[in-house]
Motif scaffolding. Sequence first.
Motif, short mmCIF file in Angstrom:
data_model
loop_
_atom_site.label_atom_id
_atom_site.label_comp_id
_atom_site.label_asym_id
_atom_site.label_seq_id
_atom_site.Cartn_x
_atom_site.Cartn_y
_atom_site.Cartn_z
N LYS A 1 31.31 97.31 53.01
CA LYS A 1 30.69 98.64 52.98
C LYS A 1 31.63 99.69 53.56
CE LYS A 1 25.83 97.35 52.94
NZ LYS A 1 24.51 97.59 53.56
N GLY A 2 32.92 99.54 53.26
CA GLY A 2 33.94 100.44 53.83
C GLY A 2 33.65 101.91 53.60
N GLY A 3 33.23 102.23 52.36
CA GLY A 3 32.95 103.64 52.04
C GLY A 3 31.80 104.19 52.86
N GLU A 4 30.73 103.38 53.01
CA GLU A 4 29.57 103.81 53.81
C GLU A 4 29.97 104.05 55.26
OE1 GLU A 4 26.36 104.26 52.63
OE2 GLU A 4 27.25 103.93 50.66
N HIS A 5 30.76 103.12 55.80
CA HIS A 5 31.20 103.27 57.20
C HIS A 5 32.11 104.48 57.37
CE1 HIS A 5 29.26 99.53 57.87
NE2 HIS A 5 30.20 98.75 57.36
N SER A 6 32.99 104.70 56.38
CA SER A 6 33.88 105.88 56.44
C SER A 6 33.05 107.16 56.47
CB SER A 6 34.81 105.92 55.23
OG SER A 6 35.77 104.89 55.30
N ALA A 7 32.03 107.22 55.62
CA ALA A 7 31.18 108.41 55.56
C ALA A 7 30.51 108.66 56.90
CB ALA A 7 30.12 108.25 54.47
N TYR A 8 29.93 107.60 57.47
CA TYR A 8 29.22 107.76 58.74
C TYR A 8 30.16 108.26 59.84
CZ TYR A 8 26.43 106.98 62.86
OH TYR A 8 25.77 107.20 64.05
N LEU A 9 31.32 107.62 59.94
CA LEU A 9 32.26 107.98 61.01
C LEU A 9 32.75 109.42 60.86
CD1 LEU A 9 34.24 104.64 61.26
CD2 LEU A 9 32.84 105.64 63.06
N LEU A 10 33.17 109.79 59.66
CA LEU A 10 33.71 111.14 59.46
C LEU A 10 32.66 112.21 59.68
CD1 LEU A 10 36.04 110.52 56.39
CD2 LEU A 10 36.73 110.92 58.76
N GLN A 11 31.40 111.90 59.38
CA GLN A 11 30.34 112.90 59.55
C GLN A 11 29.87 113.00 60.99
OE1 GLN A 11 27.57 111.64 56.53
NE2 GLN A 11 28.57 112.83 54.93
N HIS A 12 30.12 111.96 61.79
CA HIS A 12 29.62 111.97 63.16
C HIS A 12 30.70 112.08 64.23
CE1 HIS A 12 26.17 110.41 60.90
NE2 HIS A 12 25.44 110.94 61.86
N LEU A 13 31.95 111.89 63.85
CA LEU A 13 33.05 112.05 64.82
C LEU A 13 33.24 113.51 65.18
CD1 LEU A 13 35.92 109.71 63.59
CD2 LEU A 13 34.92 109.73 65.86
N ASP A 14 33.73 113.75 66.36
CA ASP A 14 34.17 115.10 66.74
C ASP A 14 35.54 115.30 66.08
OD1 ASP A 14 34.73 117.48 67.97
OD2 ASP A 14 35.33 116.59 69.87
N LEU A 15 35.60 116.21 65.11
CA LEU A 15 36.86 116.47 64.41
C LEU A 15 37.25 117.93 64.61
CD1 LEU A 15 36.26 114.65 60.97
CD2 LEU A 15 37.44 113.75 62.98
N PRO A 16 37.87 118.27 65.73
CA PRO A 16 38.28 119.67 65.96
C PRO A 16 39.11 120.18 64.79
CG PRO A 16 38.63 118.37 67.93
CD PRO A 16 38.27 117.39 66.85
N GLY A 17 38.81 121.40 64.39
CA GLY A 17 39.52 121.99 63.26
C GLY A 17 38.74 121.91 61.97
N TYR A 18 37.69 121.09 61.96
CA TYR A 18 36.87 120.96 60.76
C TYR A 18 35.43 121.36 61.08
CZ TYR A 18 40.85 118.32 59.05
OH TYR A 18 42.12 117.96 58.69
N THR A 19 34.83 122.15 60.21
CA THR A 19 33.45 122.58 60.44
C THR A 19 32.50 121.43 60.14
OG1 THR A 19 33.11 123.30 58.16
CG2 THR A 19 34.06 124.93 59.69
N ARG A 20 31.26 121.61 60.53
CA ARG A 20 30.25 120.59 60.28
C ARG A 20 30.12 120.33 58.76
NH1 ARG A 20 24.43 121.75 62.64
NH2 ARG A 20 25.63 121.81 64.56
N ALA A 21 30.13 121.43 57.99
CA ALA A 21 30.02 121.29 56.53
C ALA A 21 31.22 120.55 55.95
CB ALA A 21 29.90 122.67 55.88
N GLN A 22 32.40 120.82 56.49
CA GLN A 22 33.61 120.13 56.02
C GLN A 22 33.56 118.64 56.37
OE1 GLN A 22 36.55 122.57 57.92
NE2 GLN A 22 36.72 123.95 56.17
#
Length: 496
Positions: free
Chosen positions: A374-395
């Motif tokens: 389920k690599g794609g599902e896990h990638s989605a969850y992590l990218l949407q919930h990680l603190d990613l300075p420089g990227y907005t919530r929508a991004q």
Amino acid sequence: MSQAVSSPLYAAIDLGSNSFHMLVVRHIDGSVQTMAKIKRKVRLAAGLDENNALSLEAMQRGWDCLSLFAERLQDIPPENIRIVGTATLRTATNVDIFLDKANQILGQKIDVISGEEEAATIYKGVAHTSGGSGRRLVVDIGGASTELIIGEGFEAKALTSLKMGCVTWLERHFKDRQLTVTNFNNAIQAAKETLQPILEQYTEIGWDVCVGASGTVQALQEIMLAQGMDEVITHAKLKRLQKQAMRADHLEELEIEGLTLERALVFPSGLSILIAIFELLEIDSMTLAGGALREGLVYEMVDELKQDDIRARTICSVQSRYQIDALYGEQVASMANKLLAECQPEWISEEQGVVLLEAAAKLHEIGLTIDFKKGGEHSAYLLQHLDLPGYTRAQKHLLGEIARRYREQLTSLPEQHALSSTSAKRVLRLLRLAVLLTHRRNPELEPIINLSSHDDKLTLTLKSEWLQANPLTAAELEIEANRQSDIGWPLSIVEY
């Protein structure tokens, strides 16, 4: 003789919880010169009811203010304008009503940024405008949120946005408008409780200097200078100003030398929060930063002044933390950019689309650290919930949805607010092709590609010899052509 297209003027607008601010600067000789600072007291946070809905009156105050700002924006190129909303707009349940009309008034898009992005941008503004070396603690008390950041140079090491501000604390702890010991003590104690969860982390990281940004600290600076004190804020001075404030029984009677009338209403609540920060974090002294959120927004827009790429740093940090194959990420990003370069000019119209394509290429495998299946599902969850300075919530949301679909099953992207639906779809298409064409993870084994685009129709042309030498990839490309075509994104694979 034709006139130069680019303009040296830039505007940053901050739709704060207490005030709306507009900063207009001129870019000249590698630095920025402030041309205008326009501020209007809107008291947006005061318009939130118990269900966090904004009152029509508060929204109208905001719209009236933006009508004034709109005049100044007419003379500035759209790409040189950044408009953000902060804590109150993050909280308001009916924010869409406000934003729809606000966007019409301004003719520009408003980004409601996350607390973490607000903190990161504040730090960037501070780092670009405040001297001094060593590790710094930055404190920014706004109307409905307080940002605390520890950083060194241009790199933030800790970012926090807390739900307390001078407007919300006014409504909560000085609602009766009494400047009593009890009200002050309650406000200070409540602020300490809000700060408690970050105390250990911040104390452990530590700092050499402390700087304050924005309204409350600015007001303190003005008071201290008016009263003949030096500009260094200390705990003793804060307690002295608390005593001065308590000489008035009611908030409306508050008179402190150097305190402006418009700032007076929220000054005691902001002062209480700052006293709590000084006491809990045991701060010796604080100076006023040269800039904050709006300056951070400006420095992000002016290419020549980008001494530190916040997004590149974020990607490196995530790659390192999650043991992502950075070299392969670079290879996928390079292939995606080659594919894009083959398409019609501006096939992905927004600049952010190119930025997100690169980020998706470098981070799409993040989910493999959890599980392949389920690599794609896990990638989605992590990218949407990680603190990613420089990227907005929508991004972050869009990055996650693209990474969810980077391989195998292909479905249409859900509604999102980072890019136009056309650009978002095209970013996904290019990423999927780039991943397929690089799956042997060696740049020397990549094919010579030719990709033509006609609106949404893509034709990928490859050498017969390469396809024969790579039968698995050839088969996967045929499957991919069917998948994309089946959901209305025509793709043909042609050999020569």
